[in-house]
Design a protein around this motif. Structure first.
Motif, PDB file in Angstrom:
ATOM      1  N   ALA B  20      48.633  38.390  41.798  1.00 22.27           N
ATOM      2  CA  ALA B  20      48.603  37.781  43.132  1.00 22.27           C
ATOM      3  C   ALA B  20      48.797  38.871  44.194  1.00 22.27           C
ATOM      4  CB  ALA B  20      49.692  36.720  43.251  1.00 22.27           C
ATOM      5  N   LEU B  21      49.680  39.831  43.902  1.00 22.40           N
ATOM      6  CA  LEU B  21      49.920  40.917  44.855  1.00 22.40           C
ATOM      7  C   LEU B  21      48.668  41.789  44.989  1.00 22.40           C
ATOM      8  CD1 LEU B  21      53.560  42.017  43.887  1.00 22.40           C
ATOM      9  CD2 LEU B  21      52.841  40.626  45.840  1.00 22.40           C
ATOM     10  N   LEU B  22      47.990  42.016  43.872  1.00 25.87           N
ATOM     11  CA  LEU B  22      46.792  42.857  43.911  1.00 25.87           C
ATOM     12  C   LEU B  22      45.690  42.178  44.725  1.00 25.87           C
ATOM     13  CD1 LEU B  22      45.530  45.503  42.910  1.00 25.87           C
ATOM     14  CD2 LEU B  22      44.669  44.266  40.932  1.00 25.87           C
ATOM     15  N   VAL B  23      45.546  40.879  44.539  1.00 24.46           N
ATOM     16  CA  VAL B  23      44.524  40.137  45.291  1.00 24.46           C
ATOM     17  C   VAL B  23      44.870  40.137  46.781  1.00 24.46           C
ATOM     18  CG1 VAL B  23      43.518  37.843  45.667  1.00 24.46           C
ATOM     19  CG2 VAL B  23      43.821  38.700  43.335  1.00 24.46           C
ATOM     20  N   ARG B  68      43.325  54.538  41.403  1.00 25.44           N
ATOM     21  CA  ARG B  68      42.262  53.788  40.710  1.00 25.44           C
ATOM     22  C   ARG B  68      42.481  52.288  40.835  1.00 25.44           C
ATOM     23  NH1 ARG B  68      40.553  57.007  35.176  1.00 25.44           N
ATOM     24  NH2 ARG B  68      40.537  59.098  36.081  1.00 25.44           N
ATOM     25  N   LEU B  69      43.768  51.894  40.799  1.00 24.99           N
ATOM     26  CA  LEU B  69      44.069  50.457  40.927  1.00 24.99           C
ATOM     27  C   LEU B  69      43.664  49.944  42.310  1.00 24.99           C
ATOM     28  CD1 LEU B  69      45.329  47.929  39.644  1.00 24.99           C
ATOM     29  CD2 LEU B  69      47.511  48.622  40.619  1.00 24.99           C
ATOM     30  N   ASP B  75      37.405  44.266  43.382  1.00 24.14           N
ATOM     31  CA  ASP B  75      36.540  43.748  42.309  1.00 24.14           C
ATOM     32  C   ASP B  75      37.335  43.209  41.128  1.00 24.14           C
ATOM     33  OD1 ASP B  75      34.282  44.645  43.739  1.00 24.14           O
ATOM     34  OD2 ASP B  75      34.640  46.685  43.009  1.00 24.14           O
ATOM     35  N   TRP B  76      38.657  43.092  41.292  1.00 23.98           N
ATOM     36  CA  TRP B  76      39.519  42.644  40.174  1.00 23.98           C
ATOM     37  C   TRP B  76      39.110  41.244  39.727  1.00 23.98           C
ATOM     38  CZ3 TRP B  76      42.854  45.007  37.072  1.00 23.98           C
ATOM     39  CH2 TRP B  76      43.682  44.215  36.257  1.00 23.98           C
ATOM     40  N   ALA B  81      42.818  40.370  32.574  1.00 23.83           N
ATOM     41  CA  ALA B  81      43.771  41.343  32.025  1.00 23.83           C
ATOM     42  C   ALA B  81      45.016  41.343  32.891  1.00 23.83           C
ATOM     43  CB  ALA B  81      43.154  42.737  32.015  1.00 23.83           C
ATOM     44  N   LYS B  82      46.137  41.761  32.290  1.00 21.98           N
ATOM     45  CA  LYS B  82      47.354  41.908  33.081  1.00 21.98           C
ATOM     46  C   LYS B  82      47.239  43.215  33.859  1.00 21.98           C
ATOM     47  CE  LYS B  82      51.488  41.141  31.438  1.00 21.98           C
ATOM     48  NZ  LYS B  82      52.638  41.180  30.505  1.00 21.98           N
ATOM     49  N   VAL B  83      47.701  43.170  35.104  1.00 23.63           N
ATOM     50  CA  VAL B  83      47.614  44.364  35.938  1.00 23.63           C
ATOM     51  C   VAL B  83      48.419  45.506  35.311  1.00 23.63           C
ATOM     52  CG1 VAL B  83      48.143  45.348  38.209  1.00 23.63           C
ATOM     53  CG2 VAL B  83      47.239  43.019  38.034  1.00 23.63           C
ATOM     54  N   SER B  84      49.619  45.181  34.797  1.00 23.44           N
ATOM     55  CA  SER B  84      50.467  46.250  34.224  1.00 23.44           C
ATOM     56  C   SER B  84      49.806  46.856  32.985  1.00 23.44           C
ATOM     57  CB  SER B  84      51.845  45.709  33.889  1.00 23.44           C
ATOM     58  OG  SER B  84      51.750  44.637  32.972  1.00 23.44           O
TER      59      SER B  84
END
Lengths: 111, 202
Positions: B20-23, B68-69, B75-76, B81-84
């Motif tokens: 959710a944080l990445l999005v 890279r993250l 595009d995630w 997959a789990k982010v970690s």
């Protein structure tokens, strides 16, 4: 306790000690935060909706607040005041039959 | 009258999944990016330092992994997959690349191990916590690279074998084999039993 079991227990004690791990420095975290800010995508701002472009004459009409018919009336009144000027005094100008052909047909039947 | 439970925004951020944080970051939320960074960077740094043995190189690996993250964030593909796990996988590959570029270190890893001890438990019992951590770090570097990565992920980072399999891109059985041989190797290195140290990686 066998030698293997003692070794396993010793290894677990070492893992426990090593689990905390090295700490990151504030300086390094600040560098990572700067990288993140540089990579931060710009949020999608709503694009303002442009009103449809109308031609200038339509704009003039709209600004005047007049309908087409009313505007035509204004135009006729402005452009042809002489043509529409008439009087009821026939001897001074023209008779009604000039404007309304057939208005004087009654006199023909009377003859 | 029911009690109202108030949750602060900071607490909500703590509870939000990494994804959710990445999005949110991909949608321009810098605060979400900082929260995700605070979660991942220390873990990745601990892992990379243990595997590489050098702080500056570990910092480079973490920095590259995070870059890279951020780059793939828009595009995630959610739920895949789990982010970690993704981040550890990138970091693991970067560590592997660096270790393979090192030529001198691979020559004789056992030379770096501390004084041999006849009985490991007796030695560990008299060590301070700091000494134990240092002895472990030194012994880890006596291991072949893949065994070291698997042992660190399993016993220090706390990942399950299937998670390690995804990070290292190998089967679960291969993970079990690597961690078992890695533990044997550690015990041998710490006990000074050089003859038990296997240098084959897989």
């Amino acid at each position: 306790m066998t030698r293997d079991q003692r070794d396993d227990a010793a290894l677990e004690a070492l893992f426990d000690a090593g689990r905390d791990g090295p700490a990151v420095t504030d300086d390094f975290m600040a560098r990572l935060a700067a990288d993140m800010e540089n990579a931060l995508p710009q949020p999608d701002l709503p694009t303002p909706v442009k009103p449809p472009r109308r031609n200038w004459l339509a704009g003039v009409f709209a600004a005047s607040g007049l309908s087409g018919a009313a505007l035509a009336g204004v135009w006729i009144g402005f452009a042809m005041p002489q043509t529409l000027e008439f009087t009821t005094e026939t001897e001074a100008g023209f008779e009604l039959s000039y404007l309304l052909p057939g208005a004087d047909l009654g006199s023909v039947f009377d003859e | 009258m029911g009690m109202e439970r108030k949750i602060s925004p900071a607490a909500l951020a703590d509870e939000a999944p990494d994804e959710a944080l990445l999005v949110a970051f991909a949608n321009g939320d810098g605060r979400a990016g900082r929260d995700l960074l605070a979660r991942l960077a220390p873990m990745l740094f601990g892992y990379a330092t243990r595997v590489l043995g050098e702080r500056s190189e570990a910092e480079d690996v973490v920095q590259e992994t995070m870059m890279r993250l951020w780059k793939i964030a828009p595009d995630w593909r959610q739920g895949e997959a789990k982010v970690s796990t993704w981040a550890y996988r990138v970091a693991a590959n970067l560590c592997t690349d660096r270790l393979r570029r090192r030529k001198t270190r691979a020559a004789s890893p056992i030379d770096a191990v501390a004084e041999p001890e006849a009985d490991l438990m007796s030695a560990v019992e008299v060590m301070t916590e700091k000494d134990r951590a240092e002895a472990l770090a030194t012994a880890l570097h006596a291991l072949p690279e893949r065994q070291r990565q698997a042992v660190v992920l399993r016993h220090l980072e706390g990942f399950s074998n299937p998670e390690i399999a995804r990070i290292m891109d190998i089967g679960v059985e291969a993970v079990e084999s690597l961690t078992a041989r890695g533990k044997r190797g550690l015990k041998a290195a710490l006990s000074g039993r050089k003859e038990e140290l296997g240098y084959g990686d897989d």
